[in-house]
Design a protein around this motif. Structure first.
Motif, mmCIF file in Angstrom:
data_model
loop_
_atom_site.group_PDB
_atom_site.id
_atom_site.type_symbol
_atom_site.label_atom_id
_atom_site.label_comp_id
_atom_site.label_asym_id
_atom_site.label_seq_id
_atom_site.Cartn_x
_atom_site.Cartn_y
_atom_site.Cartn_z
ATOM 1 N N ILE A 77 -6.091 2.810 -10.091
ATOM 2 C CA ILE A 77 -5.375 1.511 -9.206
ATOM 3 C C ILE A 77 -6.613 0.770 -8.943
ATOM 4 O O ILE A 77 -7.889 1.066 -8.661
ATOM 5 C CB ILE A 77 -5.204 2.163 -7.643
ATOM 6 N N ARG A 95 1.043 4.148 -2.921
ATOM 7 C CA ARG A 95 0.909 5.609 -2.799
ATOM 8 C C ARG A 95 1.977 6.307 -3.295
ATOM 9 O O ARG A 95 1.732 7.720 -3.903
ATOM 10 C CB ARG A 95 0.525 5.742 -1.453
ATOM 11 N N GLY A 99 0.729 -1.062 0.225
ATOM 12 C CA GLY A 99 -0.091 0.058 -0.138
ATOM 13 C C GLY A 99 0.955 1.203 0.184
ATOM 14 O O GLY A 99 0.586 2.426 -0.517
ATOM 15 N N PRO A 133 -5.173 6.436 -2.178
ATOM 16 C CA PRO A 133 -5.644 6.415 -3.786
ATOM 17 C C PRO A 133 -6.223 4.898 -4.052
ATOM 18 O O PRO A 133 -6.847 4.879 -5.131
ATOM 19 C CB PRO A 133 -4.355 6.740 -4.511
ATOM 20 N N ARG A 134 -6.055 3.886 -3.365
ATOM 21 C CA ARG A 134 -6.395 2.735 -3.802
ATOM 22 C C ARG A 134 -7.799 2.488 -3.768
ATOM 23 O O ARG A 134 -8.395 1.608 -4.577
ATOM 24 C CB ARG A 134 -5.828 1.636 -3.058
ATOM 25 N N PHE A 135 -8.536 3.327 -3.202
ATOM 26 C CA PHE A 135 -10.180 3.117 -3.131
ATOM 27 C C PHE A 135 -10.627 4.455 -3.711
ATOM 28 O O PHE A 135 -11.953 4.907 -3.245
ATOM 29 C CB PHE A 135 -10.404 2.979 -1.650
ATOM 30 N N ASP A 191 -3.333 -3.798 -7.345
ATOM 31 C CA ASP A 191 -3.033 -3.975 -6.149
ATOM 32 C C ASP A 191 -3.248 -5.491 -5.486
ATOM 33 O O ASP A 191 -4.547 -5.773 -5.298
ATOM 34 C CB ASP A 191 -3.601 -2.897 -4.919
ATOM 35 N N PRO A 195 -7.997 -2.116 -6.842
ATOM 36 C CA PRO A 195 -7.613 -3.119 -5.539
ATOM 37 C C PRO A 195 -8.152 -4.420 -5.811
ATOM 38 O O PRO A 195 -9.455 -4.345 -6.231
ATOM 39 C CB PRO A 195 -8.165 -2.342 -4.410
#
Lengths: 489, 489
Positions: free
Chosen positions: A326, A313, A309, B69-71, A359, A328
């Motif tokens: 991104i 970022r 993570g 930023p992943r979500f 991710d 996930p």
């Protein structure tokens, strides 16, 4: 001397009354089978292709009238020259793969388009050869996953073709291309026969049907589909059937993971200055990639708590927000679950000029799904080939593929778990499951090892990041991306 | 004299140390709120727009660094001239609406694009006015559904703009368009202010932020989002809040449905010849529509067992299979369920030249969902407006919308249920639920009546088909489509 195409000669032509009776029975049987198909958890894929003027449209229209069209999707693709060049060749076909229990009819799809591209000199003989290998792999992948793939090629003899063109010459249906097709008939037939032979296999065979008599053609097409569906519905569970084909990988060499030097670390000053430098470079390079239409896929995998993570970022916030996404990867949605497991990743492949950051990724198949027995041994064993093929589809289209494995040892992992438990905004990241997963460390070791060994190709290599020191790992990740972009641009 | 844009003057500019401290607190708070957002069943929609050179990209990039930023998904749209003209204007924004618990950042989206289109003379003042009404409706629809919509406009004064352009004039960042923008500054600001005022509302207000000092700008943007999220997370259940706005429709006039003359019927010969004639016309007209890029949406609704399926098959099998799709509407997938209820229909809107046939549709909201209480009264009551707006988006783009209500009476329905029970290939179509639904006939009557009355517009009218005689109904359906196509082509 054609090989596959000559088969069509053996087919009977039906008289009107016989045809009528046959069609009546066929419709009822097809409709009943369609309801059984709807209860399957795998899809039916019908490829209806053929020579020019051999009646592809009419055949599909007829089939849509015989079956219940509400539960069939026809996927028709534009002429080769209009193909959306923003994505890899197979992307659109994967996108349209039906969900389990559904029927998809493909027209002007992967095989026909490849033939047309070759005949129009859009792709060379060498590229065609490679394409055919990809087609075999693509269809095998669908079949191995349990789908029924029925491929029909409608064929017209030269005389019949000539006759059909003559018939329409003075009507609005005539197209100057018809004349050209007739002129190039021999070369076209030679190419088609070659392509059919090269993509004909026991599991996904071609059925060549004469397009000369329209009614008989429709009946033969219907019967072919009927028989294939019957056989498929009566099949043994696919995993058992496929088991023999795959061998378990040899026991993992335990040294690979142990040989990773986890000692590298950097101090705060070095971290700040290096990270700043590489992030600025990354920003510029991605702007340039965007301008030039260069797509990038980044995959982040790693041991739990290895710092994926944080690394993501640092990468993401260095890039202009409009040009990356991104993804996930967690539990699939029910729509994703109803499809081939690669479908949900194909969905997110970037268009030219964009970056997708995964991710976690498709490697879940050979990691967590293997260890937790969510995939059968046959499934995860064949996944290495499927994944290599998938990534080759990306790199052959020109996409940069960068894959990171972030590694830490067990002691460091435990220390980070403990730290998370007492940090307010990190508490949500730690669950009992994380501790349970630790108990399976030996199985994960083996799975990781197999993965790194079997899926590191020249164009899509793994980069192993020693992540014991987070600062070191983050700089290495950004630096590796910068290097990959510099080499490609 | 600008109205909304002048607000930005009241904002403080922070000194370096203050800024640093503020940012530290802000990041922590935003990150914690983000985890709470993830647990919501509705999405957060952030619109970051602004004047040229006011720092939209930088603000978004900064926010992506502060949040996880992943979500978050950033949805950035190309310049107006590159918009995909194959679909209605709002189609792409609907497509990208985040699922519940997700955050979507929109840049160069509906408002900015409308401003640019107007300033470039791509749309007239009249069209802009209409567009602004649509924008209000679109944002209201998202808000009413429970989403948080935060809209930020970054503003630069003329002097600041001039200064910024001067700064970059001799660098690679300079774009000749900058000079032009400066020249047209006054007109642009006037337009922007007008657009902001017209799309400013209590529920989806604009927040104007000065772009002059970058750090203060980022802090103000972050604080604006923070406060909006806090308020949203503490909100009362949306249904209660919205309840007052909507009034129950007046009791249904029972005569409308009773006044449908169900007696029309035709004999076999008439059926065969009429159906053949109209199907041939439909085939030709749809080929023509395909050539001309004319899109068509057909909606089939009706009483259970009214013969929707049979009618759809007569339509579908008359059209070339490559140019239409049938979308059977059943229970939403979990991905669909996580979105605004119109999202799953926007997904299937045809591109120019294509037809989509909906076998049941968005009208489920005001029929089965109303009667079975799957939607709250507030939800189905406001759905009439939402549906009318949705269909207007289609027709304004030039899509032909044809909606069929197939009607039979209760006796005929019972007779058909009984017949299904003894017909082998129809048995699967009849369940206990069908009989249960019959008991709610009075409630359905009322719902059907309200629907027909409230959603029949000039451009998207309902065609009521007396379907007591299946043959008559099928011919009427095909004939109606032929008529609609003839009028439009």
């Amino acid at each position: 001397m054609t090989k596959l195409l000559q088969l069509y000669k053996d087919m009977p032509v039906y008289e009107k009354d016989t045809a009528k009776a046959l069609i009546k029975g066929l419709r009822l049987q097809l409709l009943q089978l369609q309801f059984q198909v709807a209860k399957q958890d795998k899809p039916v894929i019908l490829v209806i292709a053929g020579d020019d003027r051999a009646g592809r449209h009419e055949t599909i229209n007829t089939l849509m009238g015989w079956l219940d069209p509400r539960f069939i999707r026809v996927n028709a693709y534009g002429p080769a020259e209009k193909l959306d060049e923003q994505k890899p060749f197979f992307w659109r076909y994967w996108r349209d793969i039906p969900a389990g229990g559904h029927i998809g009819i493909y027209m002007r799809a992967w095989t026909s388009t490849s033939v047309v591209q070759y005949l129009n000199d859009d792709i060379s003989g060498k590229k065609l050869k490679r394409r055919l290998a990809y087609i075999r792999q693509f269809e095998k992948s669908l079949h191995d996953d349990g789908a029924l793939v029925v491929k029909i090629w409608l064929h017209l003899s030269k005389d019949a073709h000539q006759e059909r063109v003559d018939e329409i010459r003075d009507t609005s249906f005539f197209d100057p291309k018809d004349e050209l097709a007739l002129k190039n008939f021999d070369k076209a037939i030679e190419t088609i026969d070659h392509v059919l032979c090269e993509t004909h296999s026991k599991d996904t065979p071609w059925h060549v049907i004469s397009g000369e008599d329209p009614t008989s053609r429709n009946i033969h097409a219907g019967q072919t589909i009927l028989q294939a569906m019957q056989k498929w519905l009566a099949r043994a569970p696919v995993a058992v059937a496929a088991a023999e084909e795959y061998e378990a990988p040899p026991p993992a060499d335990p040294n690979l993971l142990d040989s990773i030097d986890l000692s590298p670390e950097i101090n705060k000053e070095e971290y700040d200055s290096s990270l700043k430098k590489y992030r600025e470079q990354l920003h510029q390079l991605m702007d340039q990639a965007h301008e030039q239409g260069q797509a990038v896929v980044c995959v982040f995998e790693g041991v739990d708590a290895a710092g994926k993570g944080g690394a993501i970022r640092r990468v993401a916030s260095a890039i202009d927000a409009g040009i990356y996404r991104i993804v996930p990867v967690a539990k699939p949605t029910d729509e994703e679950y109803a499809h081939h497991y690669l479908w949900r990743f194909w969905r997110h492949i970037p268009a030219n000029g964009m970056m997708t950051i995964f991710d976690r990724s498709w490697y879940g198949r050979v990691l967590v799904e293997r260890v937790e027995e969510l995939a059968t041994p046959e499934q995860w064993m064949r996944a290495y080939d499927e994944i290599n093929d998938f990534e080759e589809q990306l790199t052959i289209h020109g996409i940069i593929v960068v894959k990171f494995w972030l590694h830490i040892d067990q002691d460091e992992q435990m220390a980070r778990f403990k730290a998370r438990e007492i940090t307010p905004h990190k508490m949500h990241k730690i669950t009992d499951e994380d501790y349970r997963n630790r108990e399976k460390w030996p199985q994960y070791r083996e799975a990781i090892h197999d993965m790194l060994e079997k899926t590191s190709s020249k164009k899509a290599p793994w980069t192993i990041i020693p992540a014991q020191d987070k600062k070191y790992a983050r700089v290495e990740v950004v630096k590796t991306l910068v290097k990959a972009l510099k080499e490609a641009l």
